[in-house]
Design a protein around this motif. Structure first.
Motif, PDB file in Angstrom:
ATOM      1  N   MET A  37      19.541   8.077 -11.592  1.00 27.68           N
ATOM      2  CA  MET A  37      19.076   7.376 -12.784  1.00 27.68           C
ATOM      3  C   MET A  37      17.976   6.380 -12.466  1.00 27.68           C
ATOM      4  N   LYS A  38      17.064   6.792 -11.615  1.00 34.61           N
ATOM      5  CA  LYS A  38      15.878   6.013 -11.284  1.00 34.61           C
ATOM      6  C   LYS A  38      14.722   6.990 -11.095  1.00 34.61           C
ATOM      7  N   PRO A  39      13.512   6.603 -11.399  1.00 35.06           N
ATOM      8  CA  PRO A  39      12.372   7.501 -11.160  1.00 35.06           C
ATOM      9  C   PRO A  39      12.233   7.794  -9.662  1.00 35.06           C
ATOM     10  N   TYR A  40      12.119   9.078  -9.323  1.00 35.62           N
ATOM     11  CA  TYR A  40      12.010   9.442  -7.913  1.00 35.62           C
ATOM     12  C   TYR A  40      11.069  10.630  -7.671  1.00 35.62           C
ATOM     13  N   TRP A  41      10.617  11.283  -8.741  1.00 33.18           N
ATOM     14  CA  TRP A  41       9.927  12.566  -8.571  1.00 33.18           C
ATOM     15  C   TRP A  41       8.418  12.437  -8.408  1.00 33.18           C
ATOM     16  N   ASN A  42       7.839  11.363  -8.864  1.00 36.18           N
ATOM     17  CA  ASN A  42       6.378  11.236  -8.859  1.00 36.18           C
ATOM     18  C   ASN A  42       5.897  10.519  -7.593  1.00 36.18           C
ATOM     19  N   PRO A  43       5.216  11.214  -6.683  1.00 35.62           N
ATOM     20  CA  PRO A  43       4.738  10.578  -5.447  1.00 35.62           C
ATOM     21  C   PRO A  43       3.714   9.477  -5.683  1.00 35.62           C
ATOM     22  N   ALA A  44       3.045   9.499  -6.854  1.00 34.27           N
ATOM     23  CA  ALA A  44       2.030   8.493  -7.143  1.00 34.27           C
ATOM     24  C   ALA A  44       2.639   7.153  -7.526  1.00 34.27           C
ATOM     25  N   ASP A  45       3.916   7.157  -7.839  1.00 36.67           N
ATOM     26  CA  ASP A  45       4.620   5.924  -8.183  1.00 36.67           C
ATOM     27  C   ASP A  45       5.169   5.322  -6.899  1.00 36.67           C
ATOM     28  N   ASP A  46       4.730   4.125  -6.555  1.00 37.96           N
ATOM     29  CA  ASP A  46       5.145   3.511  -5.294  1.00 37.96           C
ATOM     30  C   ASP A  46       6.666   3.350  -5.194  1.00 37.96           C
ATOM     31  N   GLY A  47       7.278   2.930  -6.286  1.00 30.50           N
ATOM     32  CA  GLY A  47       8.726   2.750  -6.280  1.00 30.50           C
ATOM     33  C   GLY A  47       9.446   4.080  -6.103  1.00 30.50           C
ATOM     34  N   ALA A  48       8.962   5.110  -6.808  1.00 35.75           N
ATOM     35  CA  ALA A  48       9.571   6.429  -6.698  1.00 35.75           C
ATOM     36  C   ALA A  48       9.394   7.000  -5.300  1.00 35.75           C
ATOM     37  N   GLN A  49       8.224   6.783  -4.722  1.00 35.35           N
ATOM     38  CA  GLN A  49       7.962   7.302  -3.384  1.00 35.35           C
ATOM     39  C   GLN A  49       8.839   6.612  -2.334  1.00 35.35           C
ATOM     40  N   PHE A  64      16.463   9.081  -0.900  1.00 32.58           N
ATOM     41  CA  PHE A  64      16.746  10.419  -1.407  1.00 32.58           C
ATOM     42  C   PHE A  64      16.734  11.468  -0.299  1.00 32.58           C
ATOM     43  N   MET A  65      15.686  11.493   0.506  1.00 37.20           N
ATOM     44  CA  MET A  65      15.566  12.527   1.528  1.00 37.20           C
ATOM     45  C   MET A  65      16.655  12.442   2.598  1.00 37.20           C
ATOM     46  N   PRO A  66      16.972  11.262   3.130  1.00 37.02           N
ATOM     47  CA  PRO A  66      18.093  11.196   4.091  1.00 37.02           C
ATOM     48  C   PRO A  66      19.410  11.647   3.467  1.00 37.02           C
ATOM     49  N   TRP A  67      19.628  11.251   2.206  1.00 30.06           N
ATOM     50  CA  TRP A  67      20.844  11.675   1.514  1.00 30.06           C
ATOM     51  C   TRP A  67      20.856  13.189   1.337  1.00 30.06           C
ATOM     52  N   LEU A  68      19.728  13.771   0.976  1.00 31.61           N
ATOM     53  CA  LEU A  68      19.638  15.209   0.737  1.00 31.61           C
ATOM     54  C   LEU A  68      19.901  15.997   2.021  1.00 31.61           C
ATOM     55  N   ALA A  69      19.350  15.527   3.123  1.00 34.19           N
ATOM     56  CA  ALA A  69      19.571  16.196   4.402  1.00 34.19           C
ATOM     57  C   ALA A  69      21.052  16.159   4.773  1.00 34.19           C
ATOM     58  N   ASN A  70      21.681  15.017   4.546  1.00 32.66           N
ATOM     59  CA  ASN A  70      23.098  14.874   4.876  1.00 32.66           C
ATOM     60  C   ASN A  70      23.963  15.737   3.958  1.00 32.66           C
ATOM     61  N   ALA A  71      23.629  15.750   2.661  1.00 34.19           N
ATOM     62  CA  ALA A  71      24.389  16.554   1.693  1.00 34.19           C
ATOM     63  C   ALA A  71      24.270  18.042   2.004  1.00 34.19           C
ATOM     64  N   THR A  72      23.064  18.481   2.378  1.00 31.25           N
ATOM     65  CA  THR A  72      22.848  19.888   2.718  1.00 31.25           C
ATOM     66  C   THR A  72      23.665  20.282   3.943  1.00 31.25           C
ATOM     67  N   ARG A  73      23.643  19.435   4.948  1.00 28.43           N
ATOM     68  CA  ARG A  73      24.402  19.709   6.168  1.00 28.43           C
ATOM     69  C   ARG A  73      25.904  19.761   5.876  1.00 28.43           C
ATOM     70  N   ASN A  74      26.405  18.821   5.086  1.00 29.60           N
ATOM     71  CA  ASN A  74      27.830  18.791   4.771  1.00 29.60           C
ATOM     72  C   ASN A  74      28.247  19.995   3.926  1.00 29.60           C
ATOM     73  N   MET A  75      27.392  20.376   2.976  1.00 25.30           N
ATOM     74  CA  MET A  75      27.703  21.532   2.143  1.00 25.30           C
ATOM     75  C   MET A  75      27.710  22.806   2.966  1.00 25.30           C
ATOM     76  N   SER A  76      26.754  22.954   3.860  1.00 21.52           N
ATOM     77  CA  SER A  76      26.695  24.139   4.710  1.00 21.52           C
ATOM     78  C   SER A  76      27.953  24.256   5.561  1.00 21.52           C
ATOM     79  N   THR A  77      28.369  23.139   6.129  1.00 21.11           N
ATOM     80  CA  THR A  77      29.580  23.133   6.952  1.00 21.11           C
ATOM     81  C   THR A  77      30.801  23.484   6.117  1.00 21.11           C
ATOM     82  N   ALA A  78      30.889  22.937   4.923  1.00 22.92           N
ATOM     83  CA  ALA A  78      32.036  23.200   4.048  1.00 22.92           C
ATOM     84  C   ALA A  78      32.092  24.658   3.628  1.00 22.92           C
ATOM     85  N   MET A  79      30.961  25.242   3.289  1.00 23.69           N
ATOM     86  CA  MET A  79      30.935  26.649   2.884  1.00 23.69           C
ATOM     87  C   MET A  79      31.309  27.563   4.032  1.00 23.69           C
TER      88      MET A  79
END
Length: 288
Positions: free
Chosen positions: A59-71, A78-93
C-alpha cells in the motif's frame, strides 16, 4: 523502517489433482509463508497446467522508477523481500513433494509461477525441473518494471511469459532431436561392438556371422547383444582374437562414447509479451 509487501498465494490445480483434501493440505503446508486460496483450474486454462500465483501487494507507491520514494522502497525493501519470498516458496514447493500426505492428497507438480503486481504487471515464469521457481525470477520482475517505465512493452499487456510458449516448444523439440541422435549414436556404437571385425582370419572361425548380423534397435538391446556374442564365441571355442592385440582397432570417438545422456535445461532468454487481443510479441532479454 521501510514497509514490506504482503503475500497471498492463489493455487490453481488441474481437475485430476484437485480435491478438498488436497486443498486443505496445501493450505496447511504453506500457512507459515502466506494465506493460500486453492481452486480448480478452469477448463479454458487447462493447457497451462498447475499454477502457483504469488499475489504481491504493498500500500505504497513502488512501481515507478522515476519516483525517488518508490525507487528507494523497491531497491531497499521490495527486492530483498521478493528474493527471500521466492527462495522460501521454491523450497516449500519442492519439500511438499518429499513428505507423506494424508489420505486423499498427494504430490503437486507446478508448471508455472505467477508474480502478480496488480494493477502494474503479471509475470508467468516456468518452473525448473526440480519444481522450483527459478532463482532469477526476482531479476525478471526488476527488468519488467524498468521496461514498463520505459514503454518498451507497449500497451494492453496482459502478461509477460518467461520464456515464451513458442520458445519453450522450440527448446523441447530441439532437446527431443538431440536425445534421438544421442541414442541412435549409442545404438550404432553398440552395433559396431557386436559386429565381427572385417579382417578376421577365416580359419580361426567366429560364432557371429557378419552377413547375418542385425544391429539392435536400441542401446540396451545392443549391450545385451554384445554379451550374447561374447558367450557364443566362448562356447564355440574361439581362442584366437580377430585383431592383432598389438594393433587394436580404432576406438570410437571418445566424446560419443563417454558423453552422458542430454538433460533438458530451460532457457529463459526469450520472453513472450502477451496482449489483451491475443497477440504475442517476443522479446530477447539478452538485448536489453
Amino acid at each position: 523502517m521501510l514497509p514490506k509487501p504482503s503475500l497471498v498465494l492463489q493455487v490453481k490445480l488441474l481437475p485430476e489433482d484437485y480435491s478438498e483434501a488436497q486443498a486443505a493440505e496445501i493450505k496447511r503446508s504453506y500457512m507459515y509463508l502466506a494465506q493460500s486460496v486453492v481452486s480448480e483450474l478452469p477448463e479454458d486454462e487447462r493447457a497451462e497446467g498447475n499454477l502457483m500465483r504469488l499475489n504481491v501487494r504493498l500500500m505504497k507507491p513502488y512501481w515507478n522508477p522515476a519516483d525517488d520514494g518508490a525507487q528507494k522502497l523497491w531497491g531497499e525493501s521490495f527486492m530483498p523481500w521478493l528474493a527471500n519470498a521466492t527462495r522460501n516458496m521454491s523450497t516449500a514447493m519442492h519439500n511438499f513433494n518429499t513428505v507423506p500426505h494424508p489420505l486423499g492428497s498427494g504430490n503437486v507438480t507446478y508448471e508455472w509461477a505467477d508474480f502478480d503486481f496488480a494493477p502494474n504487471a503479471v509475470l508467468r515464469v516456468k518452473m525448473d525441473d526440480e519444481n522450483r521457481i527459478p532463482s532469477a525470477a526476482p531479476a525478471f520482475c526488476d527488468a519488467v518494471r524498468s521496461l514498463c517505465a520505459e514503454g518498451v512493452l507497449g500497451e494492453d499487456v496482459v502478461r509477460v511469459r518467461i520464456p515464451s510458449l513458442a520458445s519453450l516448444e522450440a527448446q523441447k523439440a530441439a532437446y527431443e532431436e538431440e536425445l534421438r541422435q544421442f541414442r541412435a549414436a549409442r545404438a550404432a556404437e553398440a552395433a559396431v561392438a557386436c559386429a565381427p571385425a572385417a579382417d578376421t582370419d577365416p580359419e580361426a572361425g567366429t560364432a557371429v556371422d557378419a552377413a547375418e548380423f542385425e544391429a539392435p534397435a536400441d542401446a540396451d538391446s545392443a549391450a545385451e547383444a554384445v554379451d550374447a556374442a561374447a558367450d557364443q564365441n566362448n562356447a564355440a571355442g574361439t581362442d584366437e582374437v580377430a585383431v592383432d592385440e598389438a594393433e587394436p582397432a580404432p576406438a570410437a570417438d571418445d566424446a560419443a562414447t563417454t558423453a552422458s545422456e542430454p538433460v533438458f535445461t530451460i532457457d529463459y532468454a526469450i520472453w513472450g509479451i502477451e496482449r489483451a487481443d491475443g497477440t504475442v510479441v517476443e522479446l530477447d532479454s539478452r538485448t536489453l
